[in-house]
Design a protein around this motif. Structure first.
Motif, PDB file in Angstrom:
ATOM      1  N   ILE A 241      11.503  -7.030 -10.409  1.00  0.00           N
ATOM      2  CA  ILE A 241      10.990  -7.639 -11.637  1.00  0.00           C
ATOM      3  C   ILE A 241       9.569  -8.138 -11.420  1.00  0.00           C
ATOM      4  CG2 ILE A 241      13.309  -8.352 -12.357  1.00  0.00           C
ATOM      5  CD1 ILE A 241      12.555 -11.207 -11.519  1.00  0.00           C
ATOM      6  N   VAL A 242       8.902  -8.360 -12.532  1.00  0.00           N
ATOM      7  CA  VAL A 242       7.547  -8.908 -12.494  1.00  0.00           C
ATOM      8  C   VAL A 242       7.555 -10.221 -13.261  1.00  0.00           C
ATOM      9  CG1 VAL A 242       5.130  -8.572 -13.153  1.00  0.00           C
ATOM     10  CG2 VAL A 242       6.494  -6.621 -12.350  1.00  0.00           C
ATOM     11  N   THR A 243       7.049 -11.275 -12.621  1.00  0.00           N
ATOM     12  CA  THR A 243       6.899 -12.575 -13.272  1.00  0.00           C
ATOM     13  C   THR A 243       5.439 -13.004 -13.159  1.00  0.00           C
ATOM     14  OG1 THR A 243       7.282 -13.926 -11.303  1.00  0.00           O
ATOM     15  CG2 THR A 243       9.238 -13.127 -12.478  1.00  0.00           C
TER      16      THR A 243
ATOM     17  N   GLY B 270       4.215 -12.869  -9.629  1.00  0.00           N
ATOM     18  CA  GLY B 270       4.125 -11.603  -8.928  1.00  0.00           C
ATOM     19  C   GLY B 270       5.384 -10.770  -9.048  1.00  0.00           C
ATOM     20  N   LYS B 271       5.490  -9.782  -8.132  1.00  0.00           N
ATOM     21  CA  LYS B 271       6.620  -8.855  -8.159  1.00  0.00           C
ATOM     22  C   LYS B 271       7.638  -9.262  -7.101  1.00  0.00           C
ATOM     23  CE  LYS B 271       5.731  -4.539  -8.760  1.00  0.00           C
ATOM     24  NZ  LYS B 271       5.282  -3.140  -8.529  1.00  0.00           N
ATOM     25  N   GLY B 272       8.923  -9.156  -7.458  1.00  0.00           N
ATOM     26  CA  GLY B 272       9.956  -9.524  -6.507  1.00  0.00           C
ATOM     27  C   GLY B 272      11.266  -8.826  -6.813  1.00  0.00           C
ATOM     28  N   LYS B 273      12.213  -8.997  -5.911  1.00  0.00           N
ATOM     29  CA  LYS B 273      13.520  -8.350  -6.022  1.00  0.00           C
ATOM     30  C   LYS B 273      14.591  -9.398  -6.322  1.00  0.00           C
ATOM     31  CE  LYS B 273      16.591  -5.244  -3.436  1.00  0.00           C
ATOM     32  NZ  LYS B 273      16.789  -4.532  -2.138  1.00  0.00           N
TER      33      LYS B 273
ATOM     34  N   GLU C 198       7.243 -10.600  -2.674  1.00  0.00           N
ATOM     35  CA  GLU C 198       6.687  -9.753  -1.611  1.00  0.00           C
ATOM     36  C   GLU C 198       6.166 -10.559  -0.440  1.00  0.00           C
ATOM     37  OE1 GLU C 198       3.999  -7.627  -4.219  1.00  0.00           O
ATOM     38  OE2 GLU C 198       5.166  -5.800  -3.907  1.00  0.00           O
ATOM     39  N   ASP C 199       5.858 -11.845  -0.657  1.00  0.00           N
ATOM     40  CA  ASP C 199       5.408 -12.704   0.449  1.00  0.00           C
ATOM     41  C   ASP C 199       6.577 -13.469   1.070  1.00  0.00           C
ATOM     42  OD1 ASP C 199       6.031 -14.401  -1.585  1.00  0.00           O
ATOM     43  OD2 ASP C 199       4.054 -15.324  -1.742  1.00  0.00           O
ATOM     44  N   ASN C 200       7.822 -12.983   0.798  1.00  0.00           N
ATOM     45  CA  ASN C 200       9.054 -13.529   1.385  1.00  0.00           C
ATOM     46  C   ASN C 200       9.464 -14.886   0.814  1.00  0.00           C
ATOM     47  OD1 ASN C 200       9.497 -11.312   3.096  1.00  0.00           O
ATOM     48  ND2 ASN C 200       8.099 -12.165   4.651  1.00  0.00           N
TER      49      ASN C 200
ATOM     50  N   GLY D  99      14.982   0.865 -10.803  1.00  0.00           N
ATOM     51  CA  GLY D  99      15.096   1.466  -9.473  1.00  0.00           C
ATOM     52  C   GLY D  99      14.304   0.711  -8.432  1.00  0.00           C
ATOM     53  N   LYS D 100      13.871   1.440  -7.374  1.00  0.00           N
ATOM     54  CA  LYS D 100      13.156   0.832  -6.264  1.00  0.00           C
ATOM     55  C   LYS D 100      11.689   0.626  -6.607  1.00  0.00           C
ATOM     56  CE  LYS D 100      16.120   2.879  -2.714  1.00  0.00           C
ATOM     57  NZ  LYS D 100      16.139   3.685  -1.483  1.00  0.00           N
ATOM     58  N   LYS D 101      11.037  -0.140  -5.759  1.00  0.00           N
ATOM     59  CA  LYS D 101       9.609  -0.353  -5.922  1.00  0.00           C
ATOM     60  C   LYS D 101       8.870   0.967  -5.777  1.00  0.00           C
ATOM     61  CE  LYS D 101       7.556  -2.914  -2.961  1.00  0.00           C
ATOM     62  NZ  LYS D 101       6.912  -3.915  -2.087  1.00  0.00           N
ATOM     63  N   ARG D 102       7.812   1.188  -6.562  1.00  0.00           N
ATOM     64  CA  ARG D 102       7.154   2.495  -6.623  1.00  0.00           C
ATOM     65  C   ARG D 102       6.516   2.887  -5.293  1.00  0.00           C
ATOM     66  NH1 ARG D 102       4.276   2.929 -12.541  1.00  0.00           N
ATOM     67  NH2 ARG D 102       6.118   2.466 -13.768  1.00  0.00           N
ATOM     68  N   ASN D 103       5.962   1.913  -4.576  1.00  0.00           N
ATOM     69  CA  ASN D 103       5.305   2.287  -3.338  1.00  0.00           C
ATOM     70  C   ASN D 103       6.313   2.723  -2.285  1.00  0.00           C
ATOM     71  OD1 ASN D 103       6.420  -0.136  -2.782  1.00  0.00           O
ATOM     72  ND2 ASN D 103       4.549  -1.157  -2.086  1.00  0.00           N
ATOM     73  N   GLU D 104       7.607   2.220  -2.408  1.00  0.00           N
ATOM     74  CA  GLU D 104       8.646   2.664  -1.496  1.00  0.00           C
ATOM     75  C   GLU D 104       8.977   4.127  -1.769  1.00  0.00           C
ATOM     76  OE1 GLU D 104      11.024  -1.551  -0.810  1.00  0.00           O
ATOM     77  OE2 GLU D 104      11.940   0.081  -1.958  1.00  0.00           O
ATOM     78  N   GLY D 105       9.056   4.496  -3.073  1.00  0.00           N
ATOM     79  CA  GLY D 105       9.350   5.885  -3.424  1.00  0.00           C
ATOM     80  C   GLY D 105       8.227   6.800  -2.983  1.00  0.00           C
ATOM     81  N   ALA D 106       6.975   6.326  -3.058  1.00  0.00           N
ATOM     82  CA  ALA D 106       5.839   7.161  -2.670  1.00  0.00           C
ATOM     83  C   ALA D 106       5.813   7.390  -1.173  1.00  0.00           C
ATOM     84  CB  ALA D 106       4.536   6.502  -3.124  1.00  0.00           C
ATOM     85  N   SER D 107       6.193   6.359  -0.383  1.00  0.00           N
ATOM     86  CA  SER D 107       6.161   6.519   1.062  1.00  0.00           C
ATOM     87  C   SER D 107       7.200   7.498   1.547  1.00  0.00           C
ATOM     88  CB  SER D 107       6.379   5.157   1.742  1.00  0.00           C
ATOM     89  OG  SER D 107       7.677   4.676   1.416  1.00  0.00           O
TER      90      SER D 107
END
Length: 296
Positions: free
Chosen positions: A229-231, A234-237, A253-255, A271-279
């Motif tokens: 999600i985005v708040t 920032g972005k988080g799970k 993302e900063d834990n 789904g998953k974060k986009r940069n994870e799918g790209a990697s």
């Protein structure tokens, strides 16, 4: 026009609407003698009938008539009938044992007017009790009715108080006892220990259903566990849902782990974060507004 009242009557605590021909008004908790489709019965007035009570009962037709207020003589007659029920129970239980019938006698109900005696029993399969009924009719000289019930009905007949300290719901206000699943307990984060969430019948407590619809509605309004999600921060799970508080536990993302109100969620990413799918699958791109995100 005859007034109508909601009355509880019978060993199974039936609730129905009864008409009253007399101009007298009946008060809540007043004991009355009623005429139902089964015969003359002892009842208790719950309230005056309204459109709301008819909606709850699911019918607009009265189940019978209120004959009179129960008097001292009626109370003596009721007590005598209850004493006779013990003899009926013992006699029927003896006959069941003698005939080696695969059934367990639970309770007996002698109608106030004496029109019939109803025996409630448990059995795993269908039982041929025709000869038993004939023997009981000869012995007690009245109409005999055998009624097979389930374990939840057994609790409705015999249970008194639940773990909450109040009378069990099944013998006070429940008209029907819909199924209750472990899913309902899990959603409400109740203990999953069967001994703590089971009622007097040994099945899951009926009260687990009471708030389930509200929990389910609130759950649907929150991002699911595992969603990105985005708040404003920032972005988080999403790690967990606090359903009644209408918040989600988010790992950024900063834990950082923060409880976020549902109103503060700007976007739910599918789904998953986009940069994870790209990697994993190489560079990926999608046109704007391609459905990769959902607006809350």
């Amino acid at each position: 026009m005859a007034k109508r009242y909601v009355v509880r009557y019978g060993s199974m605590r039936h609730i129905a609407e009864f008409s009253a021909r007399t101009p007298r008004e009946y008060r809540r908790s007043e004991n009355v003698i009623v005429r139902s489709h089964r015969g003359t019965e002892w009842g208790e007035v719950l309230c005056e009938a309204t459109e709301r009570t008819r909606e709850y009962l699911g019918t607009t037709d009265p189940a019978g008539k209120i004959l009179r207020v129960a008097g001292a003589e009626d109370e003596r007659h009721r007590d005598q009938a209850h004493q006779q029920e013990r003899d009926y129970f013992t006699g029927c239980a003896e006959m069941i044992v003698e005939r080696k019938m695969p059934m367990q006698l639970v309770d007996v109900e002698h109608l106030f007017g004496g029109e019939r005696i109803i025996f409630y029993y448990l059995a795993e399969n269908r039982v041929d009790f025709r000869e038993l009924v004939k023997a009981l009719a000869r012995r007690f000289r009245t109409r005999i009715e055998m009624r097979q019930i389930g374990v939840r009905d057994e609790a409705k007949l015999l249970a008194d108080y639940g773990d909450c300290g109040k009378p069990t719901c099944c013998n006070t206000h429940l008209q029907q006892m819909p199924p209750v699943s472990m899913k309902m307990a899990k959603l409400q984060k109740a203990t999953l220990d069967p001994t703590k969430i089971s009622g007097r019948c040994g099945r899951l407590k009926c009260c687990l259903r009471y708030e389930y619809d509200t929990y389910d509605e609130y759950r649907r309004e929150l991002p699911g566990v595992g969603k990105w999600i985005v708040t404003r921060e920032g972005k988080g799970k999403v790690l967990a849902q606090e359903i009644l508080a209408r918040k989600v536990l988010v790992s950024y993302e900063d834990n950082r782990r923060v409880l976020v109100d549902a109103a503060d969620v700007l976007t739910v990413v599918s789904g998953k974060k986009r940069n994870e799918g790209a990697s994993q699958g190489g560079p990926q791109s999608s046109p704007p507004d391609s459905g990769g995100a959902e607006r809350n």
